[in-house]
Design a protein around this motif. Structure first.
Motif, PDB file in Angstrom:
ATOM      1  N   ILE A 365     145.739  73.493  59.314  1.00  0.00           N
ATOM      2  CA  ILE A 365     144.686  72.476  59.317  1.00  0.00           C
ATOM      3  C   ILE A 365     145.278  71.152  59.781  1.00  0.00           C
ATOM      4  O   ILE A 365     146.331  70.726  59.292  1.00  0.00           O
ATOM      5  CB  ILE A 365     144.078  72.326  57.906  1.00  0.00           C
ATOM      6  CG1 ILE A 365     143.365  73.624  57.502  1.00  0.00           C
ATOM      7  CG2 ILE A 365     143.115  71.149  57.857  1.00  0.00           C
ATOM      8  CD1 ILE A 365     142.824  73.609  56.097  1.00  0.00           C
ATOM      9  N   ASP A 366     144.629  70.504  60.720  1.00  0.00           N
ATOM     10  CA  ASP A 366     145.084  69.196  61.193  1.00  0.00           C
ATOM     11  C   ASP A 366     144.923  68.150  60.087  1.00  0.00           C
ATOM     12  O   ASP A 366     144.022  68.242  59.253  1.00  0.00           O
ATOM     13  CB  ASP A 366     144.295  68.764  62.426  1.00  0.00           C
ATOM     14  CG  ASP A 366     144.697  69.544  63.663  1.00  0.00           C
ATOM     15  OD1 ASP A 366     145.562  70.427  63.551  1.00  0.00           O
ATOM     16  OD2 ASP A 366     144.138  69.280  64.737  1.00  0.00           O
ATOM     17  N   VAL A 367     145.793  67.153  60.090  1.00  0.00           N
ATOM     18  CA  VAL A 367     145.759  66.105  59.072  1.00  0.00           C
ATOM     19  C   VAL A 367     145.637  64.744  59.746  1.00  0.00           C
ATOM     20  O   VAL A 367     145.895  64.595  60.945  1.00  0.00           O
ATOM     21  CB  VAL A 367     147.032  66.136  58.198  1.00  0.00           C
ATOM     22  CG1 VAL A 367     147.147  67.455  57.457  1.00  0.00           C
ATOM     23  CG2 VAL A 367     148.280  65.882  59.038  1.00  0.00           C
ATOM     24  N   THR A 368     145.251  63.749  58.952  1.00  0.00           N
ATOM     25  CA  THR A 368     145.165  62.359  59.409  1.00  0.00           C
ATOM     26  C   THR A 368     146.086  61.506  58.545  1.00  0.00           C
ATOM     27  O   THR A 368     146.084  61.640  57.313  1.00  0.00           O
ATOM     28  CB  THR A 368     143.729  61.827  59.286  1.00  0.00           C
ATOM     29  OG1 THR A 368     142.856  62.637  60.087  1.00  0.00           O
ATOM     30  CG2 THR A 368     143.651  60.377  59.755  1.00  0.00           C
ATOM     31  N   VAL A 369     146.890  60.651  59.173  1.00  0.00           N
ATOM     32  CA  VAL A 369     147.775  59.745  58.435  1.00  0.00           C
ATOM     33  C   VAL A 369     147.505  58.313  58.886  1.00  0.00           C
ATOM     34  O   VAL A 369     147.171  58.067  60.052  1.00  0.00           O
ATOM     35  CB  VAL A 369     149.269  60.095  58.629  1.00  0.00           C
ATOM     36  CG1 VAL A 369     149.574  61.491  58.128  1.00  0.00           C
ATOM     37  CG2 VAL A 369     149.678  59.966  60.094  1.00  0.00           C
ATOM     38  N   ARG A 370     147.682  57.389  57.958  1.00  0.00           N
ATOM     39  CA  ARG A 370     147.525  55.959  58.242  1.00  0.00           C
ATOM     40  C   ARG A 370     148.713  55.233  57.643  1.00  0.00           C
ATOM     41  O   ARG A 370     149.056  55.451  56.476  1.00  0.00           O
ATOM     42  CB  ARG A 370     146.220  55.421  57.631  1.00  0.00           C
ATOM     43  CG  ARG A 370     144.964  56.007  58.229  1.00  0.00           C
ATOM     44  CD  ARG A 370     143.716  55.493  57.502  1.00  0.00           C
ATOM     45  NE  ARG A 370     142.490  55.947  58.150  1.00  0.00           N
ATOM     46  CZ  ARG A 370     141.918  57.126  57.912  1.00  0.00           C
ATOM     47  NH1 ARG A 370     142.481  57.954  57.035  1.00  0.00           N
ATOM     48  NH2 ARG A 370     140.805  57.470  58.542  1.00  0.00           N
TER      49      ARG A 370
END
Length: 399
Positions: A365-370
Protein backbone atom coordinates in the motif's frame (compact mmCIF):
# COMPACT_ATOMS: atom_id res chain seq x y z
CA UNK A 1 5.62 -15.06 -52.97
CA UNK A 2 6.37 -18.46 -51.39
CA UNK A 3 7.21 -16.77 -48.08
CA UNK A 4 3.52 -16.29 -47.23
CA UNK A 5 0.20 -17.78 -48.30
CA UNK A 6 -3.28 -16.28 -48.87
CA UNK A 7 -4.63 -17.88 -45.63
CA UNK A 8 -1.79 -16.26 -43.66
CA UNK A 9 -2.60 -12.87 -45.20
CA UNK A 10 -6.30 -13.40 -44.36
CA UNK A 11 -5.41 -14.12 -40.70
CA UNK A 12 -3.23 -11.01 -40.61
CA UNK A 13 -6.01 -8.80 -41.99
CA UNK A 14 -8.66 -10.28 -39.69
CA UNK A 15 -6.41 -9.59 -36.71
CA UNK A 16 -6.00 -5.97 -37.80
CA UNK A 17 -9.68 -5.10 -37.91
CA UNK A 18 -10.44 -5.83 -41.58
CA UNK A 19 -13.88 -7.26 -42.39
CA UNK A 20 -14.55 -10.05 -44.89
CA UNK A 21 -17.07 -8.54 -47.31
CA UNK A 22 -17.54 -11.47 -49.66
CA UNK A 23 -15.87 -14.72 -50.59
CA UNK A 24 -15.92 -16.98 -53.63
CA UNK A 25 -14.69 -20.32 -52.38
CA UNK A 26 -11.27 -21.20 -53.74
CA UNK A 27 -11.14 -18.11 -55.99
CA UNK A 28 -10.97 -14.83 -54.08
CA UNK A 29 -11.97 -12.85 -51.01
CA UNK A 30 -12.89 -9.17 -50.74
CA UNK A 31 -11.78 -7.47 -47.54
CA UNK A 32 -12.62 -3.97 -46.37
CA UNK A 33 -11.37 -1.76 -43.57
CA UNK A 34 -14.14 0.25 -41.81
CA UNK A 35 -14.39 3.99 -42.27
CA UNK A 36 -13.45 6.43 -39.51
CA UNK A 37 -16.93 7.92 -39.79
CA UNK A 38 -19.91 6.47 -37.98
CA UNK A 39 -22.27 4.41 -40.08
CA UNK A 40 -21.70 2.20 -43.15
CA UNK A 41 -18.78 2.56 -45.50
CA UNK A 42 -15.17 1.57 -45.71
CA UNK A 43 -11.77 3.20 -45.71
CA UNK A 44 -9.90 0.61 -47.78
CA UNK A 45 -10.97 -2.35 -49.91
CA UNK A 46 -8.67 -5.14 -51.09
CA UNK A 47 -9.06 -8.29 -53.20
CA UNK A 48 -7.18 -11.36 -51.92
CA UNK A 49 -6.70 -14.04 -54.62
CA UNK A 50 -7.05 -17.65 -53.42
CA UNK A 51 -6.78 -19.73 -56.62
CA UNK A 52 -3.07 -20.58 -56.73
CA UNK A 53 -3.49 -22.58 -59.95
CA UNK A 54 -4.33 -19.44 -61.96
CA UNK A 55 -1.52 -18.35 -64.27
CA UNK A 56 -1.55 -14.78 -62.95
CA UNK A 57 -1.98 -15.74 -59.27
CA UNK A 58 1.49 -14.60 -58.19
CA UNK A 59 1.06 -11.25 -59.96
CA UNK A 60 -2.37 -10.63 -58.39
CA UNK A 61 -1.17 -11.83 -54.96
CA UNK A 62 1.85 -9.54 -55.28
CA UNK A 63 -0.47 -6.60 -56.00
CA UNK A 64 -2.33 -7.38 -52.74
CA UNK A 65 0.91 -7.41 -50.73
CA UNK A 66 2.08 -4.17 -52.36
CA UNK A 67 -1.23 -2.52 -51.46
CA UNK A 68 -0.97 -3.68 -47.82
CA UNK A 69 2.62 -2.46 -47.61
CA UNK A 70 1.54 0.95 -48.91
CA UNK A 71 -1.40 1.16 -46.47
CA UNK A 72 0.71 0.21 -43.44
CA UNK A 73 3.83 2.03 -44.63
CA UNK A 74 5.96 -1.14 -44.36
CA UNK A 75 8.73 -2.21 -46.67
CA UNK A 76 8.35 -5.71 -48.24
CA UNK A 77 10.50 -7.47 -45.64
CA UNK A 78 8.69 -5.84 -42.70
CA UNK A 79 5.33 -6.76 -44.20
CA UNK A 80 6.29 -10.39 -44.81
CA UNK A 81 7.65 -10.72 -41.28
CA UNK A 82 4.51 -9.13 -39.82
CA UNK A 83 2.31 -11.59 -41.72
CA UNK A 84 4.38 -14.60 -40.66
CA UNK A 85 4.34 -13.54 -36.97
CA UNK A 86 1.41 -11.15 -36.69
CA UNK A 87 1.11 -9.10 -33.56
CA UNK A 88 3.85 -10.49 -31.32
CA UNK A 89 7.04 -9.20 -29.74
CA UNK A 90 9.53 -12.03 -29.26
CA UNK A 91 11.78 -12.49 -26.22
CA UNK A 92 14.59 -15.06 -26.46
CA UNK A 93 16.67 -16.06 -23.43
CA UNK A 94 19.99 -17.83 -24.10
CA UNK A 95 21.77 -19.52 -21.19
CA UNK A 96 25.51 -20.05 -21.68
CA UNK A 97 26.73 -22.67 -19.22
CA UNK A 98 30.16 -23.66 -17.91
CA UNK A 99 31.59 -27.12 -17.35
CA UNK A 100 30.89 -30.55 -18.78
CA UNK A 101 27.11 -30.27 -18.41
CA UNK A 102 26.90 -26.82 -20.01
CA UNK A 103 24.17 -27.99 -22.41
CA UNK A 104 21.78 -29.37 -19.81
CA UNK A 105 19.83 -28.23 -16.77
CA UNK A 106 17.96 -30.20 -14.14
CA UNK A 107 14.19 -29.98 -13.90
CA UNK A 108 14.39 -27.87 -10.73
CA UNK A 109 16.86 -25.50 -12.45
CA UNK A 110 14.52 -25.13 -15.42
CA UNK A 111 11.72 -24.28 -13.00
CA UNK A 112 13.93 -21.59 -11.38
CA UNK A 113 14.59 -20.03 -14.79
CA UNK A 114 10.90 -19.98 -15.72
CA UNK A 115 9.74 -18.73 -12.31
CA UNK A 116 12.43 -16.04 -12.22
CA UNK A 117 11.62 -14.78 -15.71
CA UNK A 118 7.90 -14.78 -14.96
CA UNK A 119 8.58 -12.53 -11.96
CA UNK A 120 10.76 -10.24 -14.12
CA UNK A 121 7.95 -9.90 -16.65
CA UNK A 122 5.33 -9.50 -13.92
CA UNK A 123 7.37 -6.68 -12.32
CA UNK A 124 7.61 -4.95 -15.70
CA UNK A 125 3.86 -5.40 -16.30
CA UNK A 126 3.00 -3.88 -12.90
CA UNK A 127 5.25 -0.87 -13.51
CA UNK A 128 4.00 -0.41 -17.08
CA UNK A 129 0.49 -0.20 -15.65
CA UNK A 130 1.54 2.00 -12.71
CA UNK A 131 4.93 3.75 -13.17
CA UNK A 132 4.88 4.82 -9.49
CA UNK A 133 4.91 1.19 -8.32
CA UNK A 134 8.07 -0.57 -7.15
CA UNK A 135 7.10 -3.59 -9.28
CA UNK A 136 6.02 -5.77 -6.37
CA UNK A 137 2.68 -6.05 -4.59
CA UNK A 138 -0.79 -6.83 -5.87
CA UNK A 139 -1.59 -7.14 -9.55
CA UNK A 140 -4.24 -5.06 -11.23
CA UNK A 141 -6.80 -6.76 -13.48
CA UNK A 142 -4.95 -5.34 -16.48
CA UNK A 143 -1.70 -7.02 -15.43
CA UNK A 144 -3.42 -10.33 -14.68
CA UNK A 145 -5.20 -10.31 -18.05
CA UNK A 146 -1.94 -9.63 -19.91
CA UNK A 147 0.00 -12.38 -18.12
CA UNK A 148 -2.87 -14.86 -18.43
CA UNK A 149 -3.87 -14.28 -22.06
CA UNK A 150 -1.16 -12.44 -23.97
CA UNK A 151 2.12 -14.10 -22.94
CA UNK A 152 2.84 -17.34 -24.78
CA UNK A 153 5.64 -19.78 -24.03
CA UNK A 154 7.00 -20.82 -27.41
CA UNK A 155 9.33 -23.54 -26.07
CA UNK A 156 12.95 -24.49 -25.44
CA UNK A 157 15.42 -24.80 -28.30
CA UNK A 158 16.77 -28.27 -29.01
CA UNK A 159 20.20 -27.01 -30.00
CA UNK A 160 21.03 -24.81 -27.01
CA UNK A 161 19.82 -23.74 -23.59
CA UNK A 162 17.42 -21.11 -24.84
CA UNK A 163 13.72 -20.40 -24.60
CA UNK A 164 11.34 -18.10 -26.45
CA UNK A 165 8.38 -16.13 -25.08
CA UNK A 166 5.90 -14.28 -27.29
CA UNK A 167 4.07 -11.14 -26.13
CA UNK A 168 0.82 -10.49 -28.01
CA UNK A 169 0.34 -6.82 -28.92
CA UNK A 170 -3.43 -6.62 -29.60
CA UNK A 171 -3.19 -3.29 -31.43
CA UNK A 172 -4.46 -2.24 -34.84
CA UNK A 173 -1.39 -1.39 -36.93
CA UNK A 174 -3.43 0.77 -39.29
CA UNK A 175 -4.50 3.08 -36.46
CA UNK A 176 -0.87 3.39 -35.43
CA UNK A 177 0.21 4.16 -38.99
CA UNK A 178 -2.44 6.88 -39.22
CA UNK A 179 -1.46 8.25 -35.77
CA UNK A 180 -4.89 7.54 -34.29
CA UNK A 181 -3.13 6.02 -31.28
CA UNK A 182 -1.15 8.44 -29.16
CA UNK A 183 0.98 5.83 -27.38
CA UNK A 184 2.25 2.27 -27.52
CA UNK A 185 0.02 -0.66 -26.74
CA UNK A 186 0.16 -1.86 -23.13
CA UNK A 187 1.91 -5.09 -24.18
CA UNK A 188 4.60 -3.09 -26.00
CA UNK A 189 5.02 -0.87 -22.92
CA UNK A 190 5.60 -4.00 -20.80
CA UNK A 191 8.33 -5.28 -23.12
CA UNK A 192 10.02 -1.88 -23.30
CA UNK A 193 9.83 -1.59 -19.50
CA UNK A 194 11.50 -5.00 -19.20
CA UNK A 195 14.24 -3.89 -21.60
CA UNK A 196 14.74 -0.78 -19.46
CA UNK A 197 14.88 -2.85 -16.26
CA UNK A 198 17.50 -5.24 -17.64
CA UNK A 199 19.56 -2.38 -19.09
CA UNK A 200 19.46 -0.53 -15.75
CA UNK A 201 20.55 -3.64 -13.82
CA UNK A 202 23.37 -4.26 -16.30
CA UNK A 203 24.58 -0.66 -15.93
CA UNK A 204 24.30 -0.79 -12.12
CA UNK A 205 26.31 -4.03 -11.99
CA UNK A 206 29.01 -2.32 -14.06
CA UNK A 207 29.11 0.56 -11.56
CA UNK A 208 29.54 -1.83 -8.63
CA UNK A 209 32.99 -3.02 -9.62
CA UNK A 210 34.63 -1.27 -6.70
CA UNK A 211 32.65 1.29 -4.76
CA UNK A 212 29.07 2.32 -5.59
CA UNK A 213 28.94 5.61 -7.46
CA UNK A 214 25.76 7.64 -7.76
CA UNK A 215 22.26 6.37 -7.01
CA UNK A 216 20.28 3.39 -8.22
CA UNK A 217 16.77 4.88 -8.42
CA UNK A 218 16.35 3.43 -11.90
CA UNK A 219 16.85 -0.12 -10.58
CA UNK A 220 13.97 -1.94 -8.85
CA UNK A 221 14.71 -4.35 -6.03
CA UNK A 222 11.89 -6.66 -7.17
CA UNK A 223 13.53 -7.02 -10.60
CA UNK A 224 16.97 -7.64 -9.08
CA UNK A 225 15.52 -10.36 -6.84
CA UNK A 226 13.83 -11.95 -9.85
CA UNK A 227 17.04 -11.99 -11.89
CA UNK A 228 18.91 -13.47 -8.91
CA UNK A 229 16.35 -16.28 -8.49
CA UNK A 230 16.40 -16.93 -12.23
CA UNK A 231 20.18 -17.41 -12.45
CA UNK A 232 21.25 -18.32 -8.92
CA UNK A 233 21.01 -22.11 -9.30
CA UNK A 234 22.92 -22.21 -12.61
CA UNK A 235 26.65 -22.21 -13.32
CA UNK A 236 26.53 -19.70 -16.18
CA UNK A 237 29.24 -17.93 -18.10
CA UNK A 238 26.60 -15.53 -19.49
CA UNK A 239 22.89 -15.03 -20.12
CA UNK A 240 21.47 -13.17 -23.12
CA UNK A 241 18.08 -11.48 -23.29
CA UNK A 242 17.22 -10.79 -26.95
CA UNK A 243 14.14 -8.81 -27.98
CA UNK A 244 12.61 -8.58 -31.43
CA UNK A 245 9.87 -5.95 -31.60
CA UNK A 246 7.24 -6.59 -34.27
CA UNK A 247 7.33 -4.09 -37.13
CA UNK A 248 4.48 -1.82 -38.07
CA UNK A 249 3.16 -0.91 -34.63
CA UNK A 250 5.14 2.25 -33.94
CA UNK A 251 8.26 4.11 -34.98
CA UNK A 252 10.71 1.86 -33.13
CA UNK A 253 14.30 3.05 -33.36
CA UNK A 254 15.64 -0.38 -32.46
CA UNK A 255 13.53 -3.39 -33.38
CA UNK A 256 16.24 -5.79 -32.17
CA UNK A 257 17.71 -5.30 -28.68
CA UNK A 258 20.11 -7.58 -26.80
CA UNK A 259 21.21 -7.32 -23.16
CA UNK A 260 23.99 -9.69 -22.04
CA UNK A 261 24.95 -10.39 -18.43
CA UNK A 262 28.44 -11.86 -18.23
CA UNK A 263 29.55 -13.94 -15.24
CA UNK A 264 31.13 -10.80 -13.73
CA UNK A 265 27.74 -9.03 -13.82
CA UNK A 266 25.93 -11.98 -12.23
CA UNK A 267 28.54 -12.15 -9.45
CA UNK A 268 27.69 -8.56 -8.50
CA UNK A 269 23.93 -9.13 -8.20
CA UNK A 270 24.17 -9.78 -4.41
CA UNK A 271 25.97 -6.44 -3.98
CA UNK A 272 23.33 -4.72 -6.10
CA UNK A 273 20.60 -6.17 -3.86
CA UNK A 274 22.49 -4.87 -0.84
CA UNK A 275 22.85 -1.43 -2.40
CA UNK A 276 19.08 -1.25 -2.74
CA UNK A 277 18.49 -2.48 0.84
CA UNK A 278 21.13 -0.62 2.89
CA UNK A 279 19.70 -1.61 6.28
CA UNK A 280 19.80 -5.40 6.15
CA UNK A 281 22.10 -8.22 5.18
CA UNK A 282 25.85 -8.19 4.64
CA UNK A 283 27.94 -6.55 1.97
CA UNK A 284 29.98 -8.76 -0.32
CA UNK A 285 32.98 -6.43 0.06
CA UNK A 286 34.33 -4.13 2.77
CA UNK A 287 34.56 -1.26 0.27
CA UNK A 288 30.83 -1.36 -0.37
CA UNK A 289 30.06 -1.50 3.33
CA UNK A 290 32.26 1.50 4.03
CA UNK A 291 30.62 3.51 1.23
CA UNK A 292 27.16 2.57 2.46
CA UNK A 293 27.89 3.76 5.98
CA UNK A 294 29.10 7.08 4.65
CA UNK A 295 26.01 7.50 2.50
CA UNK A 296 23.60 6.66 5.33
CA UNK A 297 24.66 9.58 7.56
CA UNK A 298 23.60 13.15 6.77
CA UNK A 299 25.89 15.22 8.89
CA UNK A 300 25.78 18.36 6.72
CA UNK A 301 22.56 18.47 4.74
CA UNK A 302 22.84 20.58 1.62
CA UNK A 303 19.09 21.13 1.15
CA UNK A 304 16.22 21.34 3.67
CA UNK A 305 12.63 21.88 2.54
CA UNK A 306 9.12 21.01 3.66
CA UNK A 307 7.60 18.30 1.47
CA UNK A 308 4.63 15.98 1.01
CA UNK A 309 5.66 12.71 -0.62
CA UNK A 310 3.66 9.69 -1.77
CA UNK A 311 4.84 6.28 -2.88
CA UNK A 312 5.37 2.60 -2.06
CA UNK A 313 7.37 1.31 0.91
CA UNK A 314 10.57 -0.44 -0.16
CA UNK A 315 11.37 -1.70 3.33
CA UNK A 316 11.65 -0.86 7.04
CA UNK A 317 14.60 -1.33 9.39
CA UNK A 318 16.23 -0.38 12.66
CA UNK A 319 19.84 0.56 13.05
CA UNK A 320 22.17 -1.10 15.54
CA UNK A 321 22.19 2.13 17.56
CA UNK A 322 18.36 2.10 17.81
CA UNK A 323 18.40 -1.46 19.10
CA UNK A 324 21.16 -0.82 21.66
CA UNK A 325 19.35 2.28 22.94
CA UNK A 326 16.09 0.34 23.22
CA UNK A 327 14.25 2.65 20.83
CA UNK A 328 11.15 1.11 19.26
CA UNK A 329 10.97 3.35 16.21
CA UNK A 330 13.03 2.95 13.07
CA UNK A 331 13.43 3.90 9.43
CA UNK A 332 11.36 3.39 6.31
CA UNK A 333 12.73 3.41 2.76
CA UNK A 334 10.15 4.61 0.22
CA UNK A 335 10.02 5.47 -3.46
CA UNK A 336 8.86 9.01 -4.28
CA UNK A 337 9.19 11.59 -7.03
CA UNK A 338 11.88 14.21 -6.36
CA UNK A 339 12.90 16.71 -9.02
CA UNK A 340 10.64 15.00 -11.58
CA UNK A 341 12.30 11.61 -11.17
CA UNK A 342 11.71 8.56 -9.01
CA UNK A 343 14.05 8.51 -6.00
CA UNK A 344 14.61 6.49 -2.84
CA UNK A 345 13.93 8.44 0.37
CA UNK A 346 14.71 7.45 3.94
CA UNK A 347 12.06 8.39 6.54
CA UNK A 348 12.55 8.47 10.33
CA UNK A 349 9.48 6.95 12.09
CA UNK A 350 8.27 6.78 15.67
CA UNK A 351 7.15 3.49 17.25
CA UNK A 352 3.51 3.61 16.09
CA UNK A 353 4.41 4.77 12.58
CA UNK A 354 7.02 2.01 12.31
CA UNK A 355 4.42 -0.70 13.06
CA UNK A 356 2.02 0.62 10.42
CA UNK A 357 4.82 1.01 7.89
CA UNK A 358 5.51 -2.72 8.22
CA UNK A 359 1.88 -3.48 7.35
CA UNK A 360 1.95 -1.06 4.40
CA UNK A 361 5.05 -2.81 3.07
CA UNK A 362 3.54 -6.29 3.51
CA UNK A 363 0.29 -5.31 1.75
CA UNK A 364 1.95 -3.15 -0.95
CA UNK A 365 0.00 0.00 0.00
CA UNK A 366 1.36 3.42 -0.92
CA UNK A 367 1.92 5.86 1.95
CA UNK A 368 2.00 9.64 2.37
CA UNK A 369 4.63 11.44 4.48
CA UNK A 370 4.91 15.09 5.49
CA UNK A 371 8.00 16.66 7.00
CA UNK A 372 11.32 18.34 6.37
CA UNK A 373 13.38 16.84 3.57
CA UNK A 374 17.13 16.91 4.13
CA UNK A 375 19.51 16.07 1.33
CA UNK A 376 23.18 15.36 1.20
CA UNK A 377 25.15 14.69 -1.95
CA UNK A 378 24.11 11.04 -1.99
CA UNK A 379 21.14 10.64 0.35
CA UNK A 380 17.67 12.06 1.11
CA UNK A 381 15.83 11.82 4.42
CA UNK A 382 12.47 13.08 5.76
CA UNK A 383 12.37 14.07 9.44
CA UNK A 384 9.65 15.29 11.79
CA UNK A 385 7.80 14.51 15.00
CA UNK A 386 5.05 12.63 13.14
CA UNK A 387 5.61 12.31 9.42
CA UNK A 388 3.45 9.36 8.32
CA UNK A 389 -0.21 10.05 7.44
CA UNK A 390 -1.67 7.33 9.67
CA UNK A 391 -5.33 8.25 9.09
CA UNK A 392 -5.00 7.72 5.35
CA UNK A 393 -2.97 4.53 5.83
CA UNK A 394 -5.41 3.03 8.35
CA UNK A 395 -8.31 3.63 5.93
CA UNK A 396 -6.36 1.95 3.12
CA UNK A 397 -5.55 -1.03 5.33
CA UNK A 398 -9.22 -1.49 6.18
CA UNK A 399 -10.42 -1.36 2.54
Amino acid sequence: MSAVTPPAVARFMAGQGWELEKRREGVREIWRYPSNEEGPGYRYRIMLPLAEDYEDHEERFGDTLIALGRIYDLDPWELLESIRSPGFDAIVIDLHGDGQDAGTVTLIQAKSVMDGFFKLLENAAIRASNPQSSGSGRRSKRVTKYLSEDVIFHGFSRDSLSLMIMSRLRLDRLKVASEEHGRDSYARQVVKTLIGDLTAMHSAADRLRGRPTGRFEDVGLASVNSLASMTGSLDLSAIDFSFHLAAGYEDTRESDVKVTFQRSHLDRIPDLKRALKPATGKWQSAALGESSSAAASIEKPEVAEEVVLQGPVQGVFRTTGDILRGESGGFMMMSAVLDNQMSTVRVRLNSREYSYAIEAHQQAIDVTVRGMLFRSERFSEVRGESVLDLDELIRALRD
